[in-house]
Scaffold this motif. Structure first.
Motif, PDB file in Angstrom:
ATOM      1  N   LEU A 146       0.828  -1.200   0.000  1.00  0.00           N
ATOM      2  CA  LEU A 146       0.000   0.000   0.000  1.00  0.00           C
ATOM      3  C   LEU A 146       0.870   1.260   0.000  1.00  0.00           C
ATOM      4  N   PRO A 147       0.614   2.181  -0.903  1.00  0.00           N
ATOM      5  CA  PRO A 147       1.483   3.364  -1.060  1.00  0.00           C
ATOM      6  C   PRO A 147       1.143   4.489  -0.080  1.00  0.00           C
ATOM      7  N   PHE A 148       1.093   4.162   1.199  1.00  0.00           N
ATOM      8  CA  PHE A 148       0.747   5.126   2.236  1.00  0.00           C
ATOM      9  C   PHE A 148       1.666   4.932   3.442  1.00  0.00           C
ATOM     10  N   PRO A 149       1.911   6.005   4.198  1.00  0.00           N
ATOM     11  CA  PRO A 149       2.747   5.879   5.400  1.00  0.00           C
ATOM     12  C   PRO A 149       2.065   5.053   6.485  1.00  0.00           C
ATOM     13  N   ASP A 150       2.843   4.642   7.466  1.00  0.00           N
ATOM     14  CA  ASP A 150       2.292   3.952   8.633  1.00  0.00           C
ATOM     15  C   ASP A 150       1.262   4.844   9.328  1.00  0.00           C
ATOM     16  N   ASN A 151       0.263   4.194   9.936  1.00  0.00           N
ATOM     17  CA  ASN A 151      -0.712   4.899  10.784  1.00  0.00           C
ATOM     18  C   ASN A 151      -1.421   6.034  10.041  1.00  0.00           C
ATOM     19  N   SER A 152      -1.874   5.752   8.813  1.00  0.00           N
ATOM     20  CA  SER A 152      -2.456   6.799   7.966  1.00  0.00           C
ATOM     21  C   SER A 152      -3.972   6.895   8.042  1.00  0.00           C
ATOM     22  N   PHE A 153      -4.657   5.789   8.381  1.00  0.00           N
ATOM     23  CA  PHE A 153      -6.109   5.743   8.233  1.00  0.00           C
ATOM     24  C   PHE A 153      -6.803   5.290   9.513  1.00  0.00           C
ATOM     25  N   ASP A 154      -8.040   5.788   9.684  1.00  0.00           N
ATOM     26  CA  ASP A 154      -8.881   5.368  10.804  1.00  0.00           C
ATOM     27  C   ASP A 154      -9.625   4.075  10.497  1.00  0.00           C
ATOM     28  N   ALA A 155      -9.823   3.789   9.219  1.00  0.00           N
ATOM     29  CA  ALA A 155     -10.536   2.572   8.834  1.00  0.00           C
ATOM     30  C   ALA A 155     -10.077   2.136   7.453  1.00  0.00           C
ATOM     31  N   VAL A 156     -10.013   0.831   7.255  1.00  0.00           N
ATOM     32  CA  VAL A 156      -9.757   0.230   5.944  1.00  0.00           C
ATOM     33  C   VAL A 156     -10.940  -0.656   5.600  1.00  0.00           C
ATOM     34  N   VAL A 157     -11.515  -0.433   4.427  1.00  0.00           N
ATOM     35  CA  VAL A 157     -12.644  -1.212   3.918  1.00  0.00           C
ATOM     36  C   VAL A 157     -12.137  -2.120   2.807  1.00  0.00           C
ATOM     37  N   ASN A 158     -12.604  -3.378   2.806  1.00  0.00           N
ATOM     38  CA  ASN A 158     -12.190  -4.329   1.771  1.00  0.00           C
ATOM     39  C   ASN A 158     -13.363  -5.258   1.491  1.00  0.00           C
ATOM     40  N   VAL A 159     -13.945  -5.114   0.309  1.00  0.00           N
ATOM     41  CA  VAL A 159     -15.167  -5.835  -0.037  1.00  0.00           C
ATOM     42  C   VAL A 159     -14.907  -6.790  -1.192  1.00  0.00           C
ATOM     43  N   GLU A 160     -14.993  -8.078  -0.903  1.00  0.00           N
ATOM     44  CA  GLU A 160     -15.001  -9.131  -1.929  1.00  0.00           C
ATOM     45  C   GLU A 160     -13.860  -9.011  -2.937  1.00  0.00           C
ATOM     46  N   ALA A 161     -12.645  -8.903  -2.439  1.00  0.00           N
ATOM     47  CA  ALA A 161     -11.485  -8.790  -3.322  1.00  0.00           C
ATOM     48  C   ALA A 161     -10.324  -9.656  -2.872  1.00  0.00           C
ATOM     49  N   SER A 162     -10.218  -9.923  -1.583  1.00  0.00           N
ATOM     50  CA  SER A 162      -9.007 -10.544  -1.046  1.00  0.00           C
ATOM     51  C   SER A 162      -8.814 -11.978  -1.503  1.00  0.00           C
ATOM     52  N   HIS A 163      -9.870 -12.651  -1.955  1.00  0.00           N
ATOM     53  CA  HIS A 163      -9.729 -14.040  -2.399  1.00  0.00           C
ATOM     54  C   HIS A 163      -8.832 -14.168  -3.618  1.00  0.00           C
ATOM     55  N   ILE A 164      -8.592 -13.058  -4.310  1.00  0.00           N
ATOM     56  CA  ILE A 164      -7.774 -13.127  -5.508  1.00  0.00           C
ATOM     57  C   ILE A 164      -6.352 -12.620  -5.279  1.00  0.00           C
ATOM     58  N   TYR A 165      -6.048 -12.130  -4.088  1.00  0.00           N
ATOM     59  CA  TYR A 165      -4.697 -11.640  -3.805  1.00  0.00           C
ATOM     60  C   TYR A 165      -3.716 -12.822  -3.748  1.00  0.00           C
ATOM     61  N   PRO A 166      -2.543 -12.678  -4.335  1.00  0.00           N
ATOM     62  CA  PRO A 166      -1.587 -13.798  -4.319  1.00  0.00           C
ATOM     63  C   PRO A 166      -0.983 -14.073  -2.946  1.00  0.00           C
ATOM     64  N   ASP A 167      -1.040 -13.107  -2.016  1.00  0.00           N
ATOM     65  CA  ASP A 167      -0.482 -13.303  -0.678  1.00  0.00           C
ATOM     66  C   ASP A 167      -1.384 -12.579   0.323  1.00  0.00           C
ATOM     67  N   PHE A 168      -2.409 -13.278   0.785  1.00  0.00           N
ATOM     68  CA  PHE A 168      -3.391 -12.655   1.673  1.00  0.00           C
ATOM     69  C   PHE A 168      -2.750 -12.194   2.980  1.00  0.00           C
TER      70      PHE A 168
END
Length: 277
Positions: A146-168
């Motif tokens: 992820l192209p963001f610094p550490d501790n950047s966000f209050d929430a991360v949303v991830n909907v129906e995508a991770s099943h296709i990531y090569p390294d979950f």
């Protein structure tokens, strides 16, 4: 029954895509199939690529008229994101697709800012042109880096995508890195029943801690069934005949192989809320 050559090709294609999806190689195959499908289906009116959600009795989420045709996909986003109050928060969505979910959440939940990240540059360009919402931006990037610094966000949303990531596991580590302490990972996806335990263990790896988990397979089946007429209409309109069976598997219309596996419990669809300690 004797099949015509085109019917035989369609059936072989459907069987092939289903078998590919059941093996580790499906991630590589879908890397090319996904952009092709999104280009074929990616007219201005196709802004959601996820499955659906519906309760019994119906959820009855109040929607603007312009959002109504995407009700079931929207309800899946709504159920995922409203596990916490996003008002005033800095939110990242990883794998934002055609941006319909990002637009809806930015408009209705009033976060301070909402960033949609996707690996597909064509999808990002589409979103940048299609969704003009204050505080909403779209960027191209890799879920595993992820192209963001550490501790950047209050929430991360991830909907129906991770099943296709090569390294979950690497993705989960990146989520933990970019979340601020006390931030939430709001996640929903599906897995084969034999992969559920590994999925759960990888998610709840420090610094992430499980707050809530719910099996929503029945609600997703209802949503898919309710959305199938529109999906079939779009597929018949925009895909050549010999690829329509592929497209129905991709869209998971009622009666497709993936739909049947979800309905009988061979795969499960779950929703999670995890917090960074």
């Amino acid at each position: 029954m004797v099949r015509s050559p085109s019917e035989t090709l369609e059936k072989v294609g459907a069987d092939l895509v289903y078998r590919i999806s059941a093996m580790p190689m499906y991630k590589k195959a879908f890397k090319y199939w996904y952009p092709f499908m999104t280009k074929r289906m990616g007219h201005d009116d196709v802004v959601f690529l996820n499955w659906g959600y519906e309760q019994d009795p119906p959820l009855g989420l109040k929607l603007d008229e312009s959002d109504e045709e995407n009700r079931y996909s929207i309800q899946l986003y709504h159920q995922t994101a409203t596990q916490i109050d996003l008002a005033g928060k800095k939110v990242l969505e990883v794998s934002s697709g055609h941006g319909g979910g990002a637009s809806f959440l930015a408009r209705t939940l009033k976060p301070a800012s909402y960033t949609g990240l996707d690996f597909n540059p064509d999808g990002v360009a589409f979103c940048q042109q299609r969704h003009q919402v204050p505080g909403l931006e779209f960027v191209q990037g890799d879920a595993l880096n992820l192209p963001f610094p550490d501790n950047s966000f209050d929430a991360v949303v991830n909907v129906e995508a991770s099943h296709i990531y090569p390294d979950f596991a690497q993705f989960v580590r990146e989520v933990g890195r970019v979340l601020r302490p006390g931030g939430h990972f709001l996640h929903t996806d599906f897995r084969a029943k034999e992969d559920i335990e590994s999925w759960q263990q990888t998610l709840a790896t420090p610094p992430l801690r499980l707050v809530n988990e719910r099996d929503i397979s029945r609600e997703v089946v209802r949503g898919l069934a309710a959305n199938s007429p529109r999906s079939n209409e779009l597929i018949n309109e925009r895909m050549p005949f010999f690829l329509r069976r592929f497209a129905r598997e991709f869209a998971v219309v009622e009666g497709s192989l993936f739909y049947r596996d979800l309905d009988r419990g061979e795969i499960t669809y779950r929703i999670f809320d995890l917090v960074k300690d």
